[in-house]
Enzyme design. Sequence first.
Site, PDB file in Angstrom:
ATOM      1  N   GLU A  53       0.809  -1.220   0.000  1.00 39.64           N
ATOM      2  CA  GLU A  53       0.000   0.000   0.000  1.00 39.64           C
ATOM      3  C   GLU A  53       0.846   1.276   0.000  1.00 39.64           C
ATOM      4  O   GLU A  53       0.318   2.370  -0.173  1.00 39.64           O
ATOM      5  CB  GLU A  53      -0.915   0.010   1.226  1.00 39.64           C
ATOM      6  CG  GLU A  53      -2.013  -1.047   1.201  1.00 39.64           C
ATOM      7  CD  GLU A  53      -1.591  -2.399   1.750  1.00 39.64           C
ATOM      8  OE1 GLU A  53      -2.474  -3.232   2.017  1.00 39.64           O
ATOM      9  OE2 GLU A  53      -0.368  -2.641   1.891  1.00 39.64           O
TER      10      GLU A  53
ATOM     11  N   LYS B 184      -0.366 -11.431  24.201  1.00 44.55           N
ATOM     12  CA  LYS B 184      -0.845 -10.742  25.390  1.00 44.55           C
ATOM     13  C   LYS B 184      -0.885 -11.719  26.555  1.00 44.55           C
ATOM     14  O   LYS B 184      -1.709 -12.630  26.597  1.00 44.55           O
ATOM     15  CB  LYS B 184      -2.234 -10.133  25.152  1.00 44.55           C
ATOM     16  CG  LYS B 184      -2.563  -9.023  26.136  1.00 44.55           C
ATOM     17  CD  LYS B 184      -3.695  -8.152  25.627  1.00 44.55           C
ATOM     18  CE  LYS B 184      -3.872  -6.909  26.487  1.00 44.55           C
ATOM     19  NZ  LYS B 184      -4.934  -6.031  25.993  1.00 44.55           N
TER      20      LYS B 184
END
Length: 535
Positions: free
Chosen positions: A325, A434
């Site tokens: 992108e 996490k």
Amino acid sequence: MEQPLLISALLQHAETYHGDSEIVSRTVEGPIHRYTYREAARRSRQLANALAGLGVAHGDTVGTLAWNGYRHYEIYFATSGSGAICHTVNPRLFAEQISYIINHGEDKVLMFDLSFLPVVEQIAAELTTVQHFVLLTDRAHMPRESTLDNLLCYEDLVNSHSDHYQWPVFDENTASSLCYTSGTTGNPKGVLYSHRSTVLHAFASSLPDSLDISAQGAIMPVVPMFHVNGWGLPYSCTMNGAKLVLPGPKMDGVNLYELIESEGVTMAAGVPTIWMMLLQHCQKNHLKIHSLKRVIVGGSAAPESMVDQLAEHGAELRQLWGMTELSPCGTTSTPKFKHNGCDTPTLRALQTKQGRPIYGVAIRIVDDEGKPLPNDGVAFGNLQVKGSWVLSRYFKRELDDAHTEDGWFNTGDVVTIDRDGYMKITDRTKDVIKSGGEWISSIELENILVGHPAVAEAAAIGVLHPKWDERPLMVVVLKPGATASREELLGFYEGKIAKWWTPDDVVFLDELPHTATGKLQKMKLREMFKDYQWA
């Protein structure tokens, strides 16, 4: 001052002022091919006439399935220069994905190397828009039989047309090329580049603080030309008249070393796995790399051990961060004047960051609510970018959920940015581990372990844990002939990270799954180990 920025002007400049500079290619057929920018420009004009003869008009799309070679280079310039769109398709994808991308891009002509004839024959019936199939070879290497009707020979096509062709002048915002993202989830997404964005990207990526490209260099893009336009190197090398060395289909350590040494390559660019293979080949055979001064690494982070190994050969490792992108260049890890005289650990820490933005790109980090965070090297958040060659919208997608209301593009990376603007990726949003409510960087765990002398590749993934929500599991591939135990590898982390970051276990595989562009497929690993039972 009002002249439009057009790709054809890059080739015209190279032909006029660097006409005798070389383009060297290792061909699919075997031999090394040599010619000059002057000859490349002439053949590109012939190809532009040939495309017109096939009915390719302004705005039509021409697809390629090809390695890094001189014929692919000619397609880049003949197609875009004539006002059509050069659509480079990744041949390493699954056949179904290739079919989808070609149909979605509405390719009118498909040009492909001999290597990919079986793939094209397999999917040809599904390609609803392709009117002409062109094999990138000469008459002597055309197959005796093919299931493709009226298969055209590239050399016959080029040689049957005149080199008298006037490159048209049109709006610089005209589409020039089309690339598709890897499509790790859902269908691949198309990114359409303009002449303006491509030429501006070539200017910026040529700068000394970026890729540092000049007529004094011999540049070897090992990154495939089907991956984000070869990181823009075919354009920036042409803009500057650099010697261009194209490795073709042979990107192993043996062949890369041979080409670097024989052609005096001064700069090369590719993903870390490529340089691991080259360095392992040199180490195994007690070889020294002589000409190489700079290695551009992108696609994934380079470990500090690779920085040290390349330095032993006299080559600087320079990190490049970018995305399809972004055309793709966003940041590079080039030091500043203030870093002159810094000790080696300080410089190594700098080199293993993804770097600071090149002119034309702005970056920032935000929290999950979109609130900007400080550039203090401590706060980490979601990376957003904007700039002159950052996509506005995915091709043929009306719904734009990738941008914020004020025009920032969400990259999906979790990063820190320090006071000097150096960005360091701590993880992808989907890859961060996490544990007990705190984040652990999978990238840092991987980079440390790859520094172990027995480890060829390592991936860190978060696996469900009954107490801590997730804990890191290391998935490791050892170097050929090397041995290492679980305990030895876990002990390698001691003193390098916080104790609670230390992975809980190590598993060994013969190889890791990669995407078609060489990136680790964490999603597949998470699927493989989703039911992993902790000891």
